[in-house]
Motif scaffolding. Sequence first.
Motif, mmCIF file in Angstrom:
data_model
loop_
_atom_site.group_PDB
_atom_site.id
_atom_site.type_symbol
_atom_site.label_atom_id
_atom_site.label_comp_id
_atom_site.label_asym_id
_atom_site.label_seq_id
_atom_site.Cartn_x
_atom_site.Cartn_y
_atom_site.Cartn_z
ATOM 1 N N GLY A 106 0.819 -1.209 0.000
ATOM 2 C CA GLY A 106 0.000 0.000 0.000
ATOM 3 C C GLY A 106 0.851 1.257 0.000
ATOM 4 N N SER A 107 0.252 2.348 -0.462
ATOM 5 C CA SER A 107 0.932 3.642 -0.510
ATOM 6 C C SER A 107 -0.029 4.715 -0.025
ATOM 7 N N VAL A 108 0.480 5.698 0.691
ATOM 8 C CA VAL A 108 -0.370 6.762 1.236
ATOM 9 C C VAL A 108 0.418 8.028 1.516
ATOM 10 N N GLY A 109 -0.273 9.145 1.446
ATOM 11 C CA GLY A 109 0.272 10.395 1.973
ATOM 12 C C GLY A 109 0.555 11.448 0.944
ATOM 13 N N GLU A 110 0.804 11.059 -0.276
ATOM 14 C CA GLU A 110 1.127 12.015 -1.330
ATOM 15 C C GLU A 110 0.979 11.270 -2.655
ATOM 16 N N PRO A 111 0.929 12.017 -3.746
ATOM 17 C CA PRO A 111 0.834 11.332 -5.036
ATOM 18 C C PRO A 111 2.064 10.446 -5.247
ATOM 19 N N ILE A 112 1.847 9.241 -5.753
ATOM 20 C CA ILE A 112 2.996 8.369 -6.054
ATOM 21 C C ILE A 112 3.248 8.462 -7.553
ATOM 22 N N VAL A 126 -1.949 -0.932 -3.587
ATOM 23 C CA VAL A 126 -3.116 -0.086 -3.350
ATOM 24 C C VAL A 126 -2.641 1.330 -3.012
ATOM 25 N N ASP A 127 -2.903 2.238 -3.949
ATOM 26 C CA ASP A 127 -2.553 3.645 -3.742
ATOM 27 C C ASP A 127 -3.779 4.292 -3.116
ATOM 28 N N THR A 128 -3.682 4.608 -1.831
ATOM 29 C CA THR A 128 -4.856 5.013 -1.062
ATOM 30 C C THR A 128 -4.887 6.520 -0.866
ATOM 31 N N TRP A 129 -5.908 7.163 -1.397
ATOM 32 C CA TRP A 129 -6.055 8.603 -1.190
ATOM 33 C C TRP A 129 -7.026 8.884 -0.053
ATOM 34 N N TRP A 130 -6.612 9.710 0.865
ATOM 35 C CA TRP A 130 -7.496 10.150 1.949
ATOM 36 C C TRP A 130 -6.832 11.266 2.726
ATOM 37 N N GLN A 131 -7.449 11.713 3.806
ATOM 38 C CA GLN A 131 -6.976 12.869 4.564
ATOM 39 C C GLN A 131 -7.298 12.696 6.048
ATOM 40 N N THR A 132 -6.651 13.496 6.886
ATOM 41 C CA THR A 132 -6.972 13.506 8.313
ATOM 42 C C THR A 132 -8.482 13.694 8.487
ATOM 43 N N GLU A 133 -9.046 14.569 7.683
ATOM 44 C CA GLU A 133 -10.462 14.911 7.777
ATOM 45 C C GLU A 133 -11.377 13.763 7.390
ATOM 46 N N THR A 134 -10.892 12.857 6.531
ATOM 47 C CA THR A 134 -11.793 11.817 6.020
ATOM 48 C C THR A 134 -11.819 10.593 6.941
ATOM 49 N N PHE A 165 -15.140 20.128 0.272
ATOM 50 C CA PHE A 165 -13.981 20.429 -0.576
ATOM 51 C C PHE A 165 -12.722 19.884 0.075
ATOM 52 N N THR A 166 -11.991 19.064 -0.696
ATOM 53 C CA THR A 166 -10.827 18.356 -0.153
ATOM 54 C C THR A 166 -9.563 19.207 -0.103
ATOM 55 N N GLY A 167 -9.516 20.267 -0.928
ATOM 56 C CA GLY A 167 -8.263 21.024 -1.049
ATOM 57 C C GLY A 167 -7.314 20.422 -2.070
ATOM 58 N N GLY A 192 -2.482 16.847 -6.461
ATOM 59 C CA GLY A 192 -1.859 17.560 -5.339
ATOM 60 C C GLY A 192 -2.735 18.701 -4.858
ATOM 61 N N ARG A 193 -2.255 19.388 -3.832
ATOM 62 C CA ARG A 193 -3.062 20.427 -3.201
ATOM 63 C C ARG A 193 -3.233 21.620 -4.128
ATOM 64 N N VAL A 194 -4.412 22.204 -4.068
ATOM 65 C CA VAL A 194 -4.659 23.423 -4.837
ATOM 66 C C VAL A 194 -4.716 24.635 -3.899
ATOM 67 N N ILE A 203 1.312 22.450 1.824
ATOM 68 C CA ILE A 203 2.312 21.699 1.071
ATOM 69 C C ILE A 203 2.505 20.347 1.743
ATOM 70 N N ASN A 204 3.052 19.421 0.970
ATOM 71 C CA ASN A 204 3.192 18.064 1.443
ATOM 72 C C ASN A 204 4.669 17.687 1.347
ATOM 73 N N VAL A 205 5.342 17.712 2.478
ATOM 74 C CA VAL A 205 6.784 17.490 2.513
ATOM 75 C C VAL A 205 7.037 16.102 3.078
ATOM 76 N N HIS A 241 4.348 14.681 4.964
ATOM 77 C CA HIS A 241 3.876 15.462 6.112
ATOM 78 C C HIS A 241 3.207 16.724 5.603
ATOM 79 N N ARG A 242 2.042 16.959 6.150
ATOM 80 C CA ARG A 242 1.242 18.063 5.673
ATOM 81 C C ARG A 242 1.572 19.325 6.453
ATOM 82 N N MET A 243 1.755 20.426 5.741
ATOM 83 C CA MET A 243 2.182 21.650 6.398
ATOM 84 C C MET A 243 1.546 22.860 5.749
#
Length: 646
Positions: free
Chosen positions: A382-388, A408-416, A495-497, A512-514, A518-520, A523-525
């Motif tokens: 599995g992969s998570v956290g940023e676009p692969i 499995v490339d999993t897209w989600w957020q703290t909010e979800t 809205f996901t951002g 990626g974020r609009v 930023i995603n370093v 890690h979301r910042m």
Amino acid sequence: MADDTLIAVKEAIASTAKVDEAKRRAMAERATSDPEGFWREEMRRVAWMREPTKIKNTSFEGDVSIKWFEDGELNASVSCLDRHIEAGRGDQVSILWEGDDPNSDSRTTYRELHARVCRLANAMRRLGVRKGDRVCIYLPMIVEAAVAMLACARIGAVHSIVFGGFSPDSLASRIQDSECTLLITADEGRRGGRKVPLKTNADEALKTCPSIRHVIVAKNTGTAVAMQEGRDLDWAALCDREAEICEPERMNAEDPLFILYTSGSTGKPKGVLHTTGGYMVWASFTHDLVFDYRPGEIYWCTADVGWVTGHTYIVYGPLANGATTLMFEGVPSWPDSGRFWQVVDKHGVNIFYTAPTAIRALMRDGEEPVKKHKRSSLRVLGSVGEPINPEAWLWYYRVVGDERCPVVDTWWQTETGGILISPLPGAVAQKPGSATLPLPGVQPALVDGDGKLLEGAAEGNLVITDSWPGQMRTVYGDHARFVQTYFSTFKGMYFTGDGARRDADGYYWITGRVDDVINVAGHRMGTAEVESALVAHPKVAEAAVVGMPHDLKGQGIYCYVTLVAGEEPTEALRKELVAWVRKEIGPIATPDAIQWAPGLPKTRSGKIMRRILRKIAANETDSLGDTSTLADPAVVEELVENRVGR
Ligand code: WTA
């Protein structure tokens, strides 16, 4: 890599997958056409003390109200512990812990974990912690972190975990925002052979946290730490005298389970609030489906419990499903870059879940450190956290998974709360770099800048048009900010951002974020957080921070800094500012580039034009776009001329 490259692994494993293509389709249809009926069945994944009769009561309009299973009662720790013991699985390993030091590991059975949780829960009650009180957890990746989370859940206290890499200031502001009364920490953490001074950081933070009455300190490295009489308590001494049983608090499904702070476009990090019933159902549902989890398997998510991935996919999801969850204290590169695969072989890991930034870093060291280890136990990656990026995806698939394991490339957020878009192994054909299709019950859509729904193949802003059980309920203490941040940009939609593209097969490709997040390195910042850290330095007059492309980290932190009049831009000052930001926020916010900016590009009304700053940082200076609305267009030339790395 063409969009339509479908990876054949689906056919190879489809015959054995728990959910095949037809079943997935049927589930998705049912979840949309009859959400009440669908979730009435799926909610049985968790142990209810009182079964809900009301299933879904949600509105994205007006004041926004999200309630799931609202008349149900449960306790998350019972779903994660008691019922597995009652079902005769008490001797199964719940947490398989692997230390930073390759020679240290431990196994905690479900029965033992239950006992440890109950002891701490009793001790917390004795200290006066009650249902609804907030407890801050600032721990390294040790078993105590999971024990502390579940002990809070047991007594209905709301945990707020702060990542161990955050600074005293960051810890303090999170404690203050939710007025935590108890802090649970450790003497020190360990990472990659180094020590992290958690208790010392905590002492520093607590100078400005009057709400904290007690600090429970776990012994980890054993180093001597200052203990403040009357406030600080030794974990072991405290828990040793407590009973191994503890009556779980009856929680309403909509009672809070935890708060987790996360960065947004503006202002300070927000306290994302998750409640008990819907979150637990979502954690169990997604962990089971996405990883095709089977009883007895060893499951490893390499995240830290300080992030949402650790909450949902190290602790709540796997434990709700009775899995053996591997918890890793260390880092992928220490003692060498074969560590992940050495651990996979040592413990026979079947399901492995990590971040693209780790994959890219390991890719750089070539195939040898991977091939040295067998990895024959692996079944799902599995992969998570940023676009692969497709290159990293293919390397993961070919080199790590030997073209045997679905990715499995999993897209989600703290909010979800949990995964929203991801392939299901064996049920969805994969395309390298695409998170593919929504899970059953998830209704994503793309809208243009005006909120107009886009049909078919398109690119736009990613929104979700209806609620799912794991969705966050509010921003702690600031519901107006919740409504404003997520539901005001596009009326009636979450809205996901993020931006995304949908191809002709309906597959989603997250771009990626609009916004100004930023995603370093996964890690979301918020760029605003780094800016406010910079301007807090006495020599800085103004700062603007943007993300820049970075080979390993996905994005790096690029800072434009205007000094106060009379200050000289020296190399020593540059180093000082880098160290300053690390101290203010934590090492994850270390700036990658600092450019001295005598002026920043602003509109006549004084707004900084970040679009231009992003282009300069990315070295896309041929396409700066229209600069005629700037108050002083000459500023841009100067910045381009002195770009860092030019
Ligand atoms: C990004 C982490 C592309 C995205 C679970 C999102 C991803 C943000 C993916 C949330 C993915 C996460 N593909 N982008 N598979 N997963 N993201 O809150 O920009 O730390 O909005 O949650 O990470 O980060 P957070």
